[in-house]
Design a protein around this motif. Structure first.
Motif, PDB file in Angstrom:
ATOM      1  N   ASN A  21      -2.875  -5.073  -0.655  1.00 22.95           N
ATOM      2  CA  ASN A  21      -1.888  -5.527  -1.628  1.00 22.95           C
ATOM      3  C   ASN A  21      -1.912  -4.697  -2.903  1.00 22.95           C
ATOM      4  O   ASN A  21      -0.877  -4.475  -3.544  1.00 22.95           O
ATOM      5  N   LYS A  22      -3.111  -4.243  -3.287  1.00 21.68           N
ATOM      6  CA  LYS A  22      -3.212  -3.396  -4.468  1.00 21.68           C
ATOM      7  C   LYS A  22      -2.460  -2.084  -4.256  1.00 21.68           C
ATOM      8  O   LYS A  22      -1.798  -1.573  -5.165  1.00 21.68           O
ATOM      9  N   LEU A  23      -2.562  -1.526  -3.054  1.00 22.43           N
ATOM     10  CA  LEU A  23      -1.818  -0.304  -2.742  1.00 22.43           C
ATOM     11  C   LEU A  23      -0.318  -0.558  -2.776  1.00 22.43           C
ATOM     12  O   LEU A  23       0.456   0.269  -3.276  1.00 22.43           O
ATOM     13  N   ALA A  24       0.080  -1.721  -2.247  1.00 24.51           N
ATOM     14  CA  ALA A  24       1.497  -2.089  -2.290  1.00 24.51           C
ATOM     15  C   ALA A  24       1.949  -2.265  -3.741  1.00 24.51           C
ATOM     16  O   ALA A  24       3.063  -1.882  -4.118  1.00 24.51           O
ATOM     17  N   GLY A  25       1.058  -2.854  -4.553  1.00 25.15           N
ATOM     18  CA  GLY A  25       1.373  -3.051  -5.955  1.00 25.15           C
ATOM     19  C   GLY A  25       1.597  -1.747  -6.693  1.00 25.15           C
ATOM     20  O   GLY A  25       2.485  -1.639  -7.540  1.00 25.15           O
ATOM     21  N   LEU A  26       0.773  -0.746  -6.376  1.00 26.31           N
ATOM     22  CA  LEU A  26       0.952   0.562  -6.990  1.00 26.31           C
ATOM     23  C   LEU A  26       2.310   1.153  -6.640  1.00 26.31           C
ATOM     24  O   LEU A  26       2.950   1.813  -7.466  1.00 26.31           O
ATOM     25  N   ALA A  27       2.745   0.903  -5.405  1.00 29.33           N
ATOM     26  CA  ALA A  27       4.024   1.453  -4.942  1.00 29.33           C
ATOM     27  C   ALA A  27       5.213   0.842  -5.674  1.00 29.33           C
ATOM     28  O   ALA A  27       6.251   1.490  -5.845  1.00 29.33           O
TER      29      ALA A  27
END
Length: 341
Positions: free
Chosen positions: A263-269
């Motif tokens: 989710n953190k990676l998705a958040g960065l996106a």
């Protein structure tokens, strides 16, 4: 154009106020007058890496500050050298075109009414923020707390003032005006809402205002109307509910994005989209419609971006025909005595 800023009002004064004012000066090209402790304001300039005052930015010293502990009704009278009082006196005397303050709402309203005065013929000033809509625009909501108990005449005047603001400051063609109610049918509401609905419907029939009828709370952010008219009690509850839901939503989304590595990676996106959503959900500065010159109340917790936006709003009103239009339309707002009780 000169915009007068209460540099000491709000939770983040004076640094964020000064930063927002400089940003607005650079963005809009308007002259800025910062009112408050000269020493603290200059320290803020130094913190921002600005050695000298930019051309078009000046400081007027004021030795006092109105706090949230001060009695709003007496603050401007008792603290005559406060940043807020000095700023309002400057506006009254024509030393600027508008005032922006993030200080005490009650003190600013009381001071604006006492010092700058209402437009002759307007019974009460209305605290009137802009709120975002689902179609990408904004709507004006009035009143949101200045007048808890309203007569039919007050609400009719709010409708015409909101219409003038939306048309001339927000540049909307024939803005749609709705009356906040507990149902869309014209039979809904209490005696007050029914009287106002009848008057505005007749005014719409005569081509004086684009009144589209009752609107429910769910319609406020939908983009169905451009002006939402209500009493200060209901409007304040509506506004605070919207702000609370916005804060809750953003907190929940933040928790989701921080919930796992994926989710953190998705958040960065979607970080930029997340910031854009947060900005969209923020409520704009509140103009005190009915005051003879533009007075804008920024949120007490405003940071530089919100102060810059409030100054931009002040400049838009000051350069428009909003106040003149309200004055021209006073005759259209007259409610028969039988409908005022």
């Amino acid at each position: 154009m000169k915009i007068i800023i209460d540099a000491m009002g709000g939770d983040n004064a004076p640094l964020e106020i000064v930063k927002g004012a400089i940003d607005a000066h650079n963005k809009l090209g308007v002259d800025i007058i910062l009112v408050g402790s000269g020493e603290e304001i200059l320290r803020s300039f130094q913190s921002l890496g600005l050695g000298n005052l930019p051309d078009g930015v000046s400081v007027v010293n004021a030795s006092q500050v109105i706090t949230m502990e001060d009695d709003p009704a007496k603050a401007c009278r008792e603290k005559k050298d406060s940043s807020m009082t000095v700023a309002l006196n400057m506006l009254r005397d024509g030393l600027g075109e508008a005032v922006v303050s993030a200080g005490s709402t009650g003190a600013l309203l009381s001071g604006a009414t006492l010092i700058v005065k209402r437009i002759r013929g307007i019974r009460r000033a209305a605290l009137s923020p802009t709120v975002p809509t689902a179609v990408g625009g904004q709507a004006i909501l009035l009143d949101v707390g200045a007048n808890v108990d309203c007569t039919a005449e007050y609400l009719v005047q709010f409708a015409f003032m909101g219409y003038a603001y939306a048309k001339y400051a927000l540049k909307l063609n024939d803005p749609r005006v709705g009356l906040l109610n507990n149902g869309a049918e014209k039979s809904k509401g209490g005696k007050l809402q029914k009287e106002v609905h009848a008057f505005l419907s007749d005014a719409a029939g005569d081509g004086k205002i684009n009144f589209v009828g009752n609107v429910e709370g769910s319609d406020v952010l939908s983009g169905k109307v451009d002006v939402v008219v209500t009493d200060g009690f209901t409007g304040n509850v509506m506004l605070k509910s919207m702000e609370g839901m916005s804060s809750f939503l953003m907190s929940e989304l933040k928790g989701i994005f921080n919930g796992s590595t994926k989710n953190k990676l998705a958040g960065l996106a979607v970080r930029n989209d997340f910031k854009a959503l947060k900005a969209k959900l923020s409520v704009g500065g509140s103009i005190m419609l009915g005051i003879s010159k533009p007075v804008i109340k920024a949120h007490g917790s405003s940071k530089a971006a919100e102060i810059c936006a409030a100054i931009e709003q002040a400049a838009a009103v000051a350069s428009s025909d909003t106040m003149e239009e309200i004055t021209r339309r006073l005759e259209d707002m007259k409610v028969p005595e039988t409908e005022m009780n």
